[in-house]
Write a protein that holds these residues in place. Structure first.
Motif, mmCIF file in Angstrom:
data_model
loop_
_atom_site.group_PDB
_atom_site.id
_atom_site.type_symbol
_atom_site.label_atom_id
_atom_site.label_comp_id
_atom_site.label_asym_id
_atom_site.label_seq_id
_atom_site.Cartn_x
_atom_site.Cartn_y
_atom_site.Cartn_z
ATOM 1 N N CYS A 77 0.860 -1.195 0.052
ATOM 2 C CA CYS A 77 0.090 -0.061 0.204
ATOM 3 C C CYS A 77 0.872 1.275 -0.029
ATOM 4 C CB CYS A 77 -0.713 0.043 1.077
ATOM 5 S SG CYS A 77 -2.064 1.262 1.345
ATOM 6 N N GLN A 78 1.949 1.317 0.861
ATOM 7 C CA GLN A 78 2.742 2.455 0.965
ATOM 8 C C GLN A 78 3.430 2.461 -0.423
ATOM 9 O OE1 GLN A 78 6.886 3.361 3.181
ATOM 10 N NE2 GLN A 78 5.212 2.185 4.568
ATOM 11 N N LEU A 79 4.084 1.548 -1.009
ATOM 12 C CA LEU A 79 4.707 1.649 -2.383
ATOM 13 C C LEU A 79 3.743 2.229 -3.372
ATOM 14 C CD1 LEU A 79 7.040 1.013 -4.122
ATOM 15 C CD2 LEU A 79 6.150 -1.345 -4.407
ATOM 16 N N ILE A 80 2.603 1.670 -3.416
ATOM 17 C CA ILE A 80 1.542 2.117 -4.312
ATOM 18 C C ILE A 80 1.093 3.568 -4.265
ATOM 19 C CG2 ILE A 80 -0.801 1.992 -5.314
ATOM 20 C CD1 ILE A 80 -0.310 -1.168 -4.811
ATOM 21 N N PHE A 81 0.854 3.762 -2.989
ATOM 22 C CA PHE A 81 0.829 5.219 -2.706
ATOM 23 C C PHE A 81 1.810 6.536 -3.027
ATOM 24 C CE2 PHE A 81 0.309 8.934 0.109
ATOM 25 C CZ PHE A 81 -0.919 9.352 -0.302
ATOM 26 N N LYS A 82 3.158 5.899 -2.734
ATOM 27 C CA LYS A 82 4.040 6.831 -2.981
ATOM 28 C C LYS A 82 4.365 6.926 -4.636
ATOM 29 C CE LYS A 82 6.961 6.148 0.977
ATOM 30 N NZ LYS A 82 8.103 5.543 1.554
ATOM 31 N N MET A 83 4.284 5.805 -5.386
ATOM 32 C CA MET A 83 4.343 5.856 -6.836
ATOM 33 C C MET A 83 3.183 6.635 -7.139
ATOM 34 S SD MET A 83 5.185 1.782 -7.586
ATOM 35 C CE MET A 83 5.416 2.070 -9.247
ATOM 36 N N SER A 84 1.918 6.637 -6.831
ATOM 37 C CA SER A 84 0.868 7.560 -7.356
ATOM 38 C C SER A 84 0.944 9.078 -6.823
ATOM 39 C CB SER A 84 -0.302 6.991 -6.713
ATOM 40 O OG SER A 84 -1.507 7.891 -6.873
ATOM 41 N N ARG A 85 1.297 9.149 -5.592
ATOM 42 C CA ARG A 85 1.297 10.540 -5.316
ATOM 43 C C ARG A 85 2.446 11.334 -5.283
ATOM 44 N NH1 ARG A 85 -3.479 9.733 -6.070
ATOM 45 N NH2 ARG A 85 -5.289 10.395 -4.673
ATOM 46 N N PHE A 86 3.950 10.829 -5.009
ATOM 47 C CA PHE A 86 4.955 11.389 -5.110
ATOM 48 C C PHE A 86 5.711 11.255 -6.550
ATOM 49 C CE2 PHE A 86 5.246 10.183 -0.466
ATOM 50 C CZ PHE A 86 4.352 11.227 -0.219
ATOM 51 N N ALA B 261 0.080 -0.362 -12.076
ATOM 52 C CA ALA B 261 -0.325 -1.794 -12.087
ATOM 53 C C ALA B 261 0.587 -2.686 -13.434
ATOM 54 C CB ALA B 261 -1.890 -1.585 -12.906
ATOM 55 N N GLU B 262 0.854 -1.902 -14.352
ATOM 56 C CA GLU B 262 1.700 -2.521 -15.190
ATOM 57 C C GLU B 262 3.221 -3.046 -14.697
ATOM 58 O OE1 GLU B 262 1.597 -0.193 -18.958
ATOM 59 O OE2 GLU B 262 -0.314 -0.738 -19.157
ATOM 60 N N GLU B 263 3.859 -1.810 -13.903
ATOM 61 C CA GLU B 263 4.911 -2.080 -13.198
ATOM 62 C C GLU B 263 4.955 -3.177 -12.255
ATOM 63 O OE1 GLU B 263 8.164 1.188 -11.104
ATOM 64 O OE2 GLU B 263 6.855 1.888 -12.466
ATOM 65 N N LEU B 264 4.169 -2.953 -11.389
ATOM 66 C CA LEU B 264 3.980 -4.051 -10.550
ATOM 67 C C LEU B 264 3.238 -5.313 -10.688
ATOM 68 C CD1 LEU B 264 3.247 -1.904 -7.385
ATOM 69 C CD2 LEU B 264 5.317 -2.388 -8.068
ATOM 70 N N ASP B 265 2.887 -5.625 -12.091
ATOM 71 C CA ASP B 265 2.143 -6.561 -12.444
ATOM 72 C C ASP B 265 0.770 -7.157 -11.515
ATOM 73 O OD1 ASP B 265 1.770 -8.614 -14.155
ATOM 74 O OD2 ASP B 265 2.856 -10.132 -13.057
ATOM 75 N N ILE B 266 0.050 -6.037 -11.470
ATOM 76 C CA ILE B 266 -1.232 -6.301 -10.467
ATOM 77 C C ILE B 266 -2.209 -5.637 -11.308
ATOM 78 C CG2 ILE B 266 0.097 -6.455 -8.384
ATOM 79 C CD1 ILE B 266 -0.572 -3.408 -7.717
ATOM 80 N N SER B 267 -3.440 -5.839 -10.940
ATOM 81 C CA SER B 267 -4.603 -5.112 -11.740
ATOM 82 C C SER B 267 -4.639 -3.488 -11.282
ATOM 83 C CB SER B 267 -5.849 -5.672 -11.253
ATOM 84 O OG SER B 267 -6.227 -5.461 -10.076
ATOM 85 N N LYS B 268 -5.353 -2.921 -12.155
ATOM 86 C CA LYS B 268 -5.636 -1.409 -12.262
ATOM 87 C C LYS B 268 -6.451 -1.356 -10.700
ATOM 88 C CE LYS B 268 -7.275 2.795 -14.450
ATOM 89 N NZ LYS B 268 -7.879 3.085 -15.466
ATOM 90 N N ARG B 269 -7.314 -2.016 -10.659
ATOM 91 C CA ARG B 269 -8.400 -2.150 -9.575
ATOM 92 C C ARG B 269 -7.790 -2.240 -8.167
ATOM 93 N NH1 ARG B 269 -12.029 0.362 -7.217
ATOM 94 N NH2 ARG B 269 -13.413 -0.764 -6.216
ATOM 95 N N THR B 270 -6.632 -3.296 -8.138
ATOM 96 C CA THR B 270 -5.896 -3.279 -7.007
ATOM 97 C C THR B 270 -5.258 -2.278 -6.604
ATOM 98 O OG1 THR B 270 -5.543 -5.683 -7.519
ATOM 99 C CG2 THR B 270 -3.811 -4.834 -5.745
ATOM 100 N N VAL B 271 -4.394 -1.414 -7.744
ATOM 101 C CA VAL B 271 -3.752 -0.097 -7.584
ATOM 102 C C VAL B 271 -4.956 1.112 -6.749
ATOM 103 C CG1 VAL B 271 -2.790 1.970 -8.453
ATOM 104 C CG2 VAL B 271 -2.202 -0.512 -9.385
ATOM 105 N N GLU B 272 -5.966 0.956 -7.524
ATOM 106 C CA GLU B 272 -7.112 2.190 -6.974
ATOM 107 C C GLU B 272 -7.472 1.825 -5.486
ATOM 108 O OE1 GLU B 272 -9.956 1.289 -9.972
ATOM 109 O OE2 GLU B 272 -9.132 2.746 -11.334
ATOM 110 N N THR B 273 -7.817 0.500 -5.160
ATOM 111 C CA THR B 273 -8.116 0.092 -3.922
ATOM 112 C C THR B 273 -6.886 0.702 -2.863
ATOM 113 O OG1 THR B 273 -9.409 -1.873 -4.682
ATOM 114 C CG2 THR B 273 -8.785 -1.963 -2.468
#
Length: 192
Positions: free
Chosen positions: A134-143, A152-164
């Motif tokens: 969650c911390q990694l995704i938040f930092k990638m998104s906001r910082f 999602a592509e970089e971490l090989d997860i779904s876009k919905r997981t990133v949004e959540t």
């Protein structure tokens, strides 16, 4: 830190208590460093300046006179030390940018800077306790400013997981930081 804790620490410091100094160091080092960095624009220098202020406090703990609260004393001391550092840079070189930093630092309302530093420290602390992904995704998104699809592509997860995960992080930040912001607004409204 509550007023009663500060008064207790001030009294214990004047009695030479090393334990009280350790409490002060633990409570204020990070936030004072963030505060100093706003003036000097260099984390390493800011840490050194804060350490110098705290060392001087330790050395003079038996004789120091607090005319204000411990917190106000520390922030004022760090502000002065930071401005002195910038002045020394100005006298050693003619860098126009450093001179501009000095002008901004001297004219800034340091109370706002102090409160902003404390708020940034609380936000950083709230982010640091998020689960790792969650911390990694938040930092990638906001910082890093990455879009959800990129993450999602970089971490090989779904876009919905990133949004959540971003949504969860924002909820947690609101929960952890909003009470502080509300308290700050109440305090400031009573001053004016």
């Amino acid at each position: 830190m509550h007023d009663q804790d500060e008064i207790r620490l001030q009294q214990q410091l004047s009695q030479g208590s090393e334990k009280a100094f350790e409490e002060v160091f633990q409570a204020y080092f990070k936030v004072l460093t963030v505060f100093s960095k706003k003036f000097v624009q260099d984390l390493s220098v800011a840490e050194d300046l804060v350490q110098e202020v705290l060392l001087k406090l330790y050395e003079n703990r038996r004789s120091i006179q607090f005319h204000t609260s411990l917190k106000a004393f520390l922030f004022q001391s760090v502000r002065n030390k930071s401005i002195d550092y910038l002045r020394s840079l100005k006298s050693k070189s003619d860098h126009h940018d450093q001179f501009k930093l000095l002008s901004v630092a001297e004219s800034a309302d340091w109370n706002d800077t102090m409160e902003q530093s404390e708020l940034e420290e609380r936000i950083a602390k709230a982010i640091s306790v998020l689960p790792d992904q969650c911390q990694l995704i938040f930092k990638m998104s906001r910082f890093d400013g990455k879009r959800n699809q990129e993450i999602a592509e970089e971490l090989d997860i779904s876009k919905r997981t990133v949004e959540t995960q971003v949504s969860n992080a924002l909820k947690r930040l609101r929960k952890d930081v909003l009470p502080y912001v509300n308290l700050l607004i109440i305090i400031l409204s009573r001053l004016f």
